[in-house]
Design a protein around this motif. Sequence first.
Motif, PDB file in Angstrom:
ATOM      1  N   ILE B  59      40.097  22.998  20.117  1.00 17.89           N
ATOM      2  CA  ILE B  59      40.984  23.269  21.234  1.00 17.89           C
ATOM      3  C   ILE B  59      42.434  23.298  20.771  1.00 17.89           C
ATOM      4  CG2 ILE B  59      41.868  22.273  23.373  1.00 17.89           C
ATOM      5  CD1 ILE B  59      38.980  21.504  24.013  1.00 17.89           C
ATOM      6  N   CYS B  60      42.739  22.363  19.882  1.00 19.82           N
ATOM      7  CA  CYS B  60      44.095  22.339  19.345  1.00 19.82           C
ATOM      8  C   CYS B  60      44.428  23.655  18.655  1.00 19.82           C
ATOM      9  CB  CYS B  60      44.226  21.177  18.368  1.00 19.82           C
ATOM     10  SG  CYS B  60      45.812  21.081  17.578  1.00 19.82           S
ATOM     11  N   ARG B  61      43.472  24.154  17.906  1.00 15.76           N
ATOM     12  CA  ARG B  61      43.682  25.418  17.192  1.00 15.76           C
ATOM     13  C   ARG B  61      43.885  26.598  18.138  1.00 15.76           C
ATOM     14  NH1 ARG B  61      44.522  25.361  12.464  1.00 15.76           N
ATOM     15  NH2 ARG B  61      43.502  23.942  11.030  1.00 15.76           N
ATOM     16  N   ILE B  64      46.561  24.588  22.327  1.00 14.87           N
ATOM     17  CA  ILE B  64      46.936  23.552  23.277  1.00 14.87           C
ATOM     18  C   ILE B  64      47.418  22.338  22.497  1.00 14.87           C
ATOM     19  CG2 ILE B  64      46.127  22.036  25.133  1.00 14.87           C
ATOM     20  CD1 ILE B  64      44.106  24.107  25.890  1.00 14.87           C
TER      21      ILE B  64
END
Lengths: 409, 231, 324, 293
Positions: B59-61, B64
């Motif tokens: 998700i970070c990638r 966010i």
Amino acid sequence: MKKIVLIGFIALILSFFSIAPTQAAEPIKFGFLHTLSGGVGQVYGVPDQAGVKIAVEEINKAGGVLGRPLEMISRDDKLKAEVGVREAKDLILNQKVHWIQGIVSSGIALAVSAYCKTQKVIFIDTVAQSAATTGEKGHRYVFRITTNTTNYARSIANAAAKFWGGKKVFIIGPDYEYGHRCKKDFMKTYTGLVPGAEVVGELWPKLGTKDFTPYITKIMSSNADFVYTSLWGGEVLSFTKTAWPFGYFDRVKMAGQDWGNMEGLSKMTRKAYPKGVLGGSHYPWWLLDNPINNVYYPKFKKVTGMDAGLAAASGYTTVYAMKKAIEKAGSLDTEKIIDALEGMVIDSPVGPLKIRACDHQAMWPFWVGPVAFTKEFSWPHITDAVAMDPPDKGYRTCSEIEAARKAQK
Amino acid sequence: MAVNDVSLNIEEGELSSIIGPNGAGKTTLFNLLTGHLLPDKGRILFKEKEITGLSTHEICRKGIGRSFQRTNIFPRLSVFDNVQVAVMSWRKKSRNIFLRAQRLLREETDEILESVGLGDKTEKTAGLLAHGDQRRLEIGIALGSHPELLLLDEPTAGMSPEESERTVDLIQGLAREKGLTLLFIEHDMNVVFRISEKIRVMHMGEIIAEGKPEEVRANEEVQRIYLAEEA
Amino acid sequence: MKSFFKQRNNGKAVGLLAAFAFFAVLPLFIGEGYISLVNEMLILAVAASGLNLMMGYAGMVSFGPSGLYAVGAYTTALILIYTEIPFGLALIAGPVMAGIISVVVGWFCVRLTHVYFSLLTLAFSQIIHTIIFGWYGFTHGDDGIVDIPVPEFLSSITNYYYFSLIIVCICLALLWMIVNSPFGKTLQALRENPERTEFVGIHIRRYQLAAFVLSGVFLGVAGSLYCGFNKNVFPDFADVMKSTEMLVVCLLGGIYYFLGPAVGSIVYIFLDKTISSFTEYWPLALGLVIIVLLIFMRGGIVGFFSESVAAMKERGRAKQHVSH
Amino acid sequence: MNLQGLVIQLLSGMSVGMVIFLIAVGLSLIFGTLQVLNLAHASIYMLGAYLCFWISSMLSQVSGSFWWSLLMAPLLVAMFGGFLEVLLLRRIYGREMLDQFLLTFALILIIGDLCKLAWGVEYHTVDTPWPLDKAIIFGGLVFPRYNVFLILSGPLIYVGLWSLIRYTRLGSVVRAVTYNREMANALGVNVPLVYTGVFMLGCWLAGLGGALVAPMSAVMPGMDMVVLIDCFIIVVIGGLGSISGAFLGSMIFGLVTAFGILVAPRLAIAFGFILMIVVLIIRPWGLMGKPER
């Protein structure tokens, strides 16, 4: 404060390297390499050290060897092979010892033996029992002045055949090569004596097991004629203590080579002891009547307060053997000492011993007999003990050794 | 703490906030968005793509970024390293064992540190910074992974009024200059009403009101909740 | 600012060169017996530094590094006694095998954290020990493998010392590169805060596995080197005691310093050897040393020294200030 | 194998399990509250065994000497434990696991050598006490009273501990500290005192285990290491910090050993590890443990 620690550290490290090996002056140095700490090994190493010390003191008081005193340099192998080899290097390269003796673990003995071979220094195994050390892996520089596993298996099998002779054998032994080797050797001899004998069950508790309850119940519910065990040391005591209340020793016949040694038996009472077990001993000092033992044993007992002394007897004997060999060789030349040792008969607390020339194994006898309480002593011991006669019978013959060495290659 | 039936739609470029009493489920909502928790039902879409059930690093990638309620930095690393780790990860350099990290992506990292106002403290050990600096460093770490949507969990918590002021300026600046979409949780109503373009109110795991600051201020239910809380 | 960095790096380079030169000329001054001991220190330094990659840098405390060390040692030993494969290849096969085993072991272990991770590594190393100990027909069980054939030119102590010195330097250089790479820095972040690291987009399990395997490879190198050094291998290489020894070494030197484990190995073997030639109660002494270190020298020896040096510098600076 | 044999094997397994339970539960209790994995726990157990031997040999003229030493040895061990906690362990709470690991490892070395200094390297043992020195014979089954006593004392200790933690004021304090140290501290609980108390209780249990083992085994150097690994296996199977887990784990361990040797005697050496790895892979936090946050 910090500065002091800093300087101290540097000084310590510098001092370490500046300890120059002292020039081989007066004393004749030898290395005593043994397990003196950690785990079960020290049960053998510590008394052995005492035995060797007694021999060195006696010899030095009587004028030493070739007019020079003996100096024992004692090192701890910590029951670790790498430490054993490290200390052997230190003894040979830095301390310039003339021989190394001791060692309880067969693995360490093999490693040190291999190293001593490359350095052409004599190594005398005084406790480790693996037959390979002087057998398959034997060489010119390794000697053994104690028994070995072959002698165990043969002596116990002989006694078992003589006393019982059943065909259904149950095996229990520690789960490592020693235990498996003992089983193999035992069955080989035993089937020779009692044709058709077979293993009906086997148990391999892990080395160091404290609680043998399930093993004991399993053995008791088997219908074997007798049990052969290679459990040794503290496990003899643990097994006995757990087994006794089951009435085990009244119902089960058992034979084991370490079950006649004082290491395990000396602390037992009439309330729990391996009654009737065919036990073996390297050094049943209470049965021996010879001038050396009559002087040596009381001295050992006085110094250490211990009854258990199989390792010490070997260590003590070894120092005297080297004294005799050096005197016979007339010099400290290793090759000459080896030539002198080969075939030499040495004196020991167990009587005169021949060191066989072909494999450098001392023909140390091994006594086997049923364990019982008598009025004489306050601890159980083997009675009616018999050793193979002559002791050579307990060992592989020279031609067998030669064949084994060839097969190895 | 549960979140029920929350449906929210965040527009690109929006600077919005979530408020609500303690235990309303705000942080839980964040945890759902960033994959720290898995929803039992429902979907999360980011830039029209489903991200439900992805793990947090994925998700970070996707873009966010997030700061946490309890300060969440790498305490024994230097301030510079704290942000550099994130930048390296974003630039897909983290797996490289042949480069010297010291010389890598210096400018980009310095730029981010400058933008969060830590340009003069880069060599300090992160764990020894003042609380306010640590909070800003955390935003810096989040910026390091170049988020398009940045979730901030109580960015001014525990700060002195001056520090708080600086942080607010920083947040506004980020939204304006970098064009980030910003969603933050905040308890300080002054901050919330001053900078939010849109406010959402959560209560008992549900969003009960949503709208421009003045609309929310006028909402009766919101007033009831907050008054009840204070009473 | 820039010149300052350069200067410091130069200083470091000079220091490292001096250390290398010191070790290189050592055989001219001390006897072979001591050289052999220094060689052991060097090999332990590789093992401990390798372990520290995982422990000090990635924060994964393994109770079972000895298992992988033993895999390296036994692979080399078994190849040398059973096949005709040359020594060089056998030496490479050790770390390769250790790497392969660590992929398998690590795959299970990195799914756990904290004390559970440690205990699972312990269990695996015990399994490796059990296999080596029990499989007599192949590994020679507790007899160990002795008389391993090593090429003629490496059989003298001094030659092997130079050989391992070179390999040790290469390994330390590689480790230095790894810990200073982006990967190394990411591992440190992971140690500090796994949750946050994951949320900068790092797949932490994969990084932990990579660290585990890299550690395993260096432990394997150390094992293989030791095999050639003593020409023998033993099951106690995989023992819990061996693992603990490595952990103590790391702590002694300082786990947050690159050279900590290396310094630790030198001091440890030195202490161990010296104390145990005075007394059989060396465990008591070693135990007390560890406690003193834990309570009074928290950063290990390297930490202690670098703090002392920093404090001295600070004092020097303060004095200058006063005189101005 | 007949039914009788199986019953006996079941009893032996329980007897093995209950002895190790006493040791493992202390380890688990200490970990649960103090968050310290005490590697020296088995050395404490060894100390208990030596003290039991020592006291009962000092009192050899007194009748019931074993029972006196069974009472005194664990108490002495607990006092020793309290001393260790106050003097050493207290300094390393909150530090990394490695530090705790090394400190407790150092204690293994020190306690081992102290025992050697005090009692030498010879094997020792203790006579099985009256009235447990006979066997119970029941329809062809022979089983020693002492083992029955062990089988009974295990659950007794378990129930005692469980109710102590569950129902007493003291227990609720311990639970509070275990659950959240800061909170308990804020509520006025004397946290250091609770830590010392729990550590002493854990040591008392280990000492009790040691004292109970002495009559059926050899008291000797190195007896700690084997038990230590077994304890690890048990607490991992049951779940670190869980009393019920330690009980369940010990039971499983004992029974697997007892029945395992019937099926695969050559694998006895690996039973524990196989169990442990299987559990760690399916349920990393143990059968009765709680998953980490």
